[in-house]
Design a protein around this motif. Sequence first.
Motif, PDB file in Angstrom:
ATOM      1  N   UNK A  32      41.654 154.248 -32.645  1.00  0.00           N
ATOM      2  CA  UNK A  32      41.264 155.146 -32.796  1.00  0.00           C
ATOM      3  C   UNK A  32      40.344 156.127 -32.733  1.00  0.00           C
ATOM      4  N   UNK A  33      40.564 157.669 -32.231  1.00  0.00           N
ATOM      5  CA  UNK A  33      38.986 158.981 -32.281  1.00  0.00           C
ATOM      6  C   UNK A  33      39.143 159.190 -33.145  1.00  0.00           C
ATOM      7  N   UNK A  34      38.141 159.358 -35.155  1.00  0.00           N
ATOM      8  CA  UNK A  34      38.621 160.302 -35.374  1.00  0.00           C
ATOM      9  C   UNK A  34      37.514 161.131 -36.144  1.00  0.00           C
ATOM     10  N   UNK A  35      37.098 161.844 -36.228  1.00  0.00           N
ATOM     11  CA  UNK A  35      36.286 162.747 -37.185  1.00  0.00           C
ATOM     12  C   UNK A  35      36.197 163.905 -38.127  1.00  0.00           C
ATOM     13  N   UNK A  36      35.801 163.573 -38.835  1.00  0.00           N
ATOM     14  CA  UNK A  36      35.175 163.792 -40.329  1.00  0.00           C
ATOM     15  C   UNK A  36      34.148 164.705 -40.289  1.00  0.00           C
ATOM     16  N   UNK A  37      34.753 166.248 -40.718  1.00  0.00           N
ATOM     17  CA  UNK A  37      33.920 167.538 -40.472  1.00  0.00           C
ATOM     18  C   UNK A  37      33.385 168.239 -41.858  1.00  0.00           C
ATOM     19  N   UNK A  38      32.442 168.445 -42.223  1.00  0.00           N
ATOM     20  CA  UNK A  38      32.094 169.123 -43.490  1.00  0.00           C
ATOM     21  C   UNK A  38      30.363 169.402 -43.617  1.00  0.00           C
ATOM     22  N   UNK A  39      30.114 169.921 -44.590  1.00  0.00           N
ATOM     23  CA  UNK A  39      28.485 170.178 -44.754  1.00  0.00           C
ATOM     24  C   UNK A  39      28.284 168.875 -45.535  1.00  0.00           C
ATOM     25  N   UNK A  40      26.420 169.205 -45.338  1.00  0.00           N
ATOM     26  CA  UNK A  40      26.344 168.213 -46.792  1.00  0.00           C
ATOM     27  C   UNK A  40      26.572 167.700 -47.992  1.00  0.00           C
ATOM     28  N   UNK A  41      26.887 167.076 -48.681  1.00  0.00           N
ATOM     29  CA  UNK A  41      27.057 166.904 -49.910  1.00  0.00           C
ATOM     30  C   UNK A  41      28.885 166.831 -50.135  1.00  0.00           C
ATOM     31  N   UNK A  42      29.482 166.620 -49.115  1.00  0.00           N
ATOM     32  CA  UNK A  42      30.465 167.087 -49.121  1.00  0.00           C
ATOM     33  C   UNK A  42      31.811 165.813 -49.624  1.00  0.00           C
ATOM     34  N   UNK A  43      31.217 164.820 -49.257  1.00  0.00           N
ATOM     35  CA  UNK A  43      31.993 163.929 -49.786  1.00  0.00           C
ATOM     36  C   UNK A  43      32.550 163.028 -47.735  1.00  0.00           C
ATOM     37  N   UNK A  44      31.874 163.294 -46.937  1.00  0.00           N
ATOM     38  CA  UNK A  44      32.210 162.505 -45.770  1.00  0.00           C
ATOM     39  C   UNK A  44      31.804 161.042 -45.714  1.00  0.00           C
TER      40      UNK A  44
END
Length: 311
Positions: A32-44
Motif C-alpha cells: 500500500x501507499x499511506x500518507x500520515x498528515x498532521x502538524x509536528x507533535x501530533x502523534x504521526x
Amino acid sequence: MSIIQNSIRNEGLKYKKLPTPTTAPSLFKLHTLSAFIGPRGSGKTNAVVLLARRYLDDGSINRVFIISPTYDSNRIFELLDPQPEDVYKNLLTAIPDIDAILVQVQQMVTQYNFNKGFNKIYDKWLLFSEGRGPALPQNEYNLLDKYDFKPMERLPRPAPLLIIDDMSHSDIYTPSKKNPFINLCLRHRHLFKVGLSIFMLVQNFKTGVPKCLRQNIQQFFLWPTHDMTQLDSMYEEFANLCTREDFVDMFKRATAERHCFMSIDLNASEPLLRFRKNFDTLLLPQNQLTEDELNEISEEVKSSKKKARIK
C-alpha cells in the motif's frame, strides 16, 4: 434492454495474480501507499511505528527502510529494529538513496528466488536418495555438489516497507516525471514481482504530498487542523465517499482528543471499514448512526469539553 448478439460480455477474467502479503482482516491490505498528515507533535510517528510494528509482528512485513534526516533525534523508530544500513539520514541524497533501496530490495528478491529454487532441487535429491524419485539432471546435481548437498535457508517472501519522514519540500516530492520516487510510487505493488509498501509522514495535506501521489494513496491518516482550507482540500479528495457535512462531522469526532486521528481507507474490503477513529474504531456518517449511537457520541463530546475546561 436489448443484448447485442455475438458481442463481448463484461465479465471478470481469470488469471494468476502475484502473491501479496497476508494481513489481518482488521488491518489495511498490503502492499500500500499511506500518507500520515498532521502538524509536528501530533502523534504521526507514534501511529506509524504502531502500525509498522504490528505488520512486523504478524509477518506481513519483514524489512523496514527509513529515510529521515531526524532519525537520530526520533528514537521511537528504533522500536522497528531497522538494520543500520537501511536507515538513510541525509536530506540532500534522498534521490540516490531511493536507488540504493531499490538495489537492496532487488538483492532480497534474487536471494529469495535462488534459495527457493535451490531447495526445490534439494528436496528432489532427497526423494532420489530415498529411492522415491528419479535421478537429477547433471546441472542440478552439480549445483548441489557446489554447496555440499546442504539446504539453503528457507527465506520468507520479501515484503519490504519504506518509511519517509520529515522530507517535505525536498527533492523526493518534486512532481516531475523524472523523479524516481514518483515512478516508484506508481509501480510499488509490482516492484520486482514482490511489491513495496510506502508510508509518508508530512505536515500539510495539499503541499506535503503532490497531487500525482495523492491520487494513488490508499490510506490517509489525518490529524487535527485549524485551517479550514486544509479541511476543504481533504474533502475534495474524498467527495465520492460521503457528504461534506458527514466528512467534517466524522473528522471532528475522530480528532477531538489529543493525538487521535481519522483513518480513511480507500482500499477497504467493505464500505463500513472506510472511516475509522485511530486504527480500531469504526466511524459512520451521522445518517447511518442509530439514535443510541448519536446520544453516545453527544455524551462523549460533552465529557471531552468538560475535561478540557478542567485542564
